[in-house]
Enzyme design. Structure first.
Site, mmCIF file in Angstrom:
data_model
loop_
_atom_site.group_PDB
_atom_site.id
_atom_site.type_symbol
_atom_site.label_atom_id
_atom_site.label_comp_id
_atom_site.label_asym_id
_atom_site.label_seq_id
_atom_site.Cartn_x
_atom_site.Cartn_y
_atom_site.Cartn_z
ATOM 1 N N HIS A 118 47.936 -11.233 34.020
ATOM 2 C CA HIS A 118 46.492 -11.087 33.850
ATOM 3 C C HIS A 118 45.728 -11.145 35.179
ATOM 4 C CE1 HIS A 118 46.445 -15.621 33.719
ATOM 5 N NE2 HIS A 118 45.299 -15.419 34.340
ATOM 6 N N ASP A 148 53.322 -13.009 30.403
ATOM 7 C CA ASP A 148 52.206 -13.020 31.340
ATOM 8 C C ASP A 148 52.695 -13.171 32.782
ATOM 9 O OD1 ASP A 148 49.583 -12.911 32.223
ATOM 10 O OD2 ASP A 148 49.253 -15.061 31.990
ATOM 11 N N SER A 221 45.449 -19.372 38.409
ATOM 12 C CA SER A 221 46.402 -18.559 37.649
ATOM 13 C C SER A 221 47.422 -17.894 38.568
ATOM 14 C CB SER A 221 45.676 -17.476 36.852
ATOM 15 O OG SER A 221 44.935 -18.038 35.811
#
EC number: 3.4.21.107
Length: 473
Positions: A118, A148, A221
């Site tokens: 992402h 992911d 992230s």
């Protein structure tokens, strides 16, 4: 004498208290050496995405290109932009660049970098900035949306790298540390403990997440999660929040899962997983009692896919899978990960519970076929209901004595969750219109108004019923 004894006693007590405080402080970890050694391998990732944007204002009165006086009036008193094509006004739609920010870490000296899918999704250009401020454009080697994860490559040599650890050895209570770029503050360090392992989140059945209380925020992230030995045991991916910021619960992808994905991305540019071919649900106390299980555990098969390995091996709806390849299944969410870790062609054994008896079944896993439906997320966005539906099988049509309708294959959230729909429900009517198949269902949903209840006919466990269904904005 008594006064002297009293003063001595107070002194002894104070000494013991100070000694205890120093002892406790000595037990707390010092992360400085770990950070000094590991931080150079952590990178900052930014992306660019070119989109078409019309800079003409869409607010306020519509202007007439031939009326200069009126245009000037609105421009002065209402802040209206000049009409496109007029002096000072926009001439045409232009291209606008948007950037996102995340983290990553170098896993090999020749420039392979691991981050979240992402973080780089939809990017036209990916920039990687090292700790010494060197900047590179990265090539996207491959992504795996199910976990992911994304693998990048930059043209560089002799780069600092992280040490990968064994995430299977992690235990709740162990210290862990994260390095990343929250809100763009690169190489920020936060620490905490492992809160739990093997967490399964909605729509992430292939990842047994590591739950921690490490402060993770937007920008973290894709960054690494280290153990006290300076080894990467996880990739920071998600947080649980109601405010948009950290609230004490963060989730990381285990390093063992990540490196399995990396291997396939390096070799093939994509990830292929084994396929069993069943839809499953958790076994609660009531279901366990109704099936005759002593306690709630296992994965209850609600549907067997046609021509799947499960069908070929004789698995049936109503079977409860208790163990897979010798590993006990406490919650149904553990099964997809177990299957996904294997390759097509591998033979497995399962202990199942059927008709009050235990039985062992062996089968050979196959490659997951290309899906005829859109992904769960895109389908959920398209039908606005927060669920994935599929066409009825011949067996289900015969069992329910119906030739029309769709079966709920997955509840994502949103309206489906709020209105109590469940996996395995069969929807036959919506808003007074009969549903023939998945396509007609999608067409009907497009015309359902927001914030108004419409009747939905559902067959659940063989019993038809109507429920009021409401879609919120």
């Amino acid at each position: 004498m008594n006064r002297l004894l009293k003063q001595t006693s107070i002194g002894v007590v104070m000494f013991m208290m100070m000694f205890s405080m120093f002892a406790k402080a000595a037990e707390l970890p010092d992360f400085t050496k770990l950070v000094e050694k590991a931080a150079p391998a952590v990178v900052n990732i930014s992306t660019e995405q070119t989109i078409s944007a019309n800079v003409a204002s869409q607010d306020g009165p519509q202007l007439d290109p031939n009326n200069q006086a009126l245009n000037e009036f609105f421009h002065r008193f209402f802040g209206q932009q000049p009409f496109p094509g007029q002096p000072g006004g926009p001439q045409a739609p232009r291209q606008e660049e948007r950037s996102s920010l995340g983290s990553g870490f170098i896993i090999s000296p020749d420039g392979y970098i691991l981050t979240n899918d992402h973080v780089v999704k939809g990017a036209d250009v990916i920039h990687v900035t090292l700790s010494d401020r060197r900047e590179y454009k990265a090539k996207l080697i491959g992504v795996d949306a199910r976990t992911d994860l994304a693998l990048l490559k930059i043209k560089a040599k002799d780069l600092p790298t992280v040490k990968m650890g064994n995430s299977d050895t992690l235990k709740a209570g162990q210290w862990v540390l994260a390095i990343g770029s929250p809100f763009g503050f690169d190489h920020s360090v936060t620490a905490g403990i492992v809160s739990a392992t093997g967490r399964n989140l909605p729509d992430d059945n292939y990842v047994p997440f590591i739950q921690t209380d490490v402060a993770i925020n937007p920008g973290n992230s894709g960054g690494p999660l280290f153990n006290l030995d300076g080894q990467v045991v996880g990739i920071n991916s998600q947080i649980y929040t109601r405010s948009g910021g950290f609230m004490g619960m963060s989730f990381a992808i285990p390093s063992n899962v990540a490196m399995s994905v990396v291997k396939q991305l390096k070799e093939h540019g994509k990830v292929s997983r084994a396929w069993l071919g069943v839809l499953i649900q958790d076994v609660n106390s009531d279901l366990a009692q109704s099936f005759g299980l002593q306690r709630p555990h296992g994965a209850l098969i609600s549907r067997v896919m046609p021509k799947s390995p499960a069908e070929k091996a004789g698995l049936k709806s109503g079977d409860i899978i208790l163990s897979f390849n010798g590993k006990e299944i406490n919650h149904s969410s553990a099964l997809p990960y177990m299957v996904g870790q294997l390759k097509a062609g591998e033979k497995v054994t399962m202990d199942i519970f059927r008709d009050g008896k235990n039985k062992t079944i062996s089968l050979t896993l196959e490659t997951r076929p290309a899906s005829k439906h859109k992904t769960a997320q895109s389908m959920a966005e398209q039908n606005r209901l927060g669920m994935v539906v599929g066409n009825l099988t011949a067996d289900l049509e015969k069992k329910l004595d119906t030739k029309h309708g769709v079966v709920v294959e997955q509840v994502i959230g949103g309206a489906a969750s709020r209105n109590g729909l469940e996996q395995g429900d069969v929807i036959t009517m919506l808003g007074g219109k009969q549903i023939k198949d998945a396509q007609s269902f999608s067409d009907i949903v497009k015309n359902i108004p927001d914030n108004r209840s419409v009747p939905m006919r559902v067959i659940r466990q063989g019993y038809p019923m109507f429920i009021p269904f409401k879609i919120g904005k």
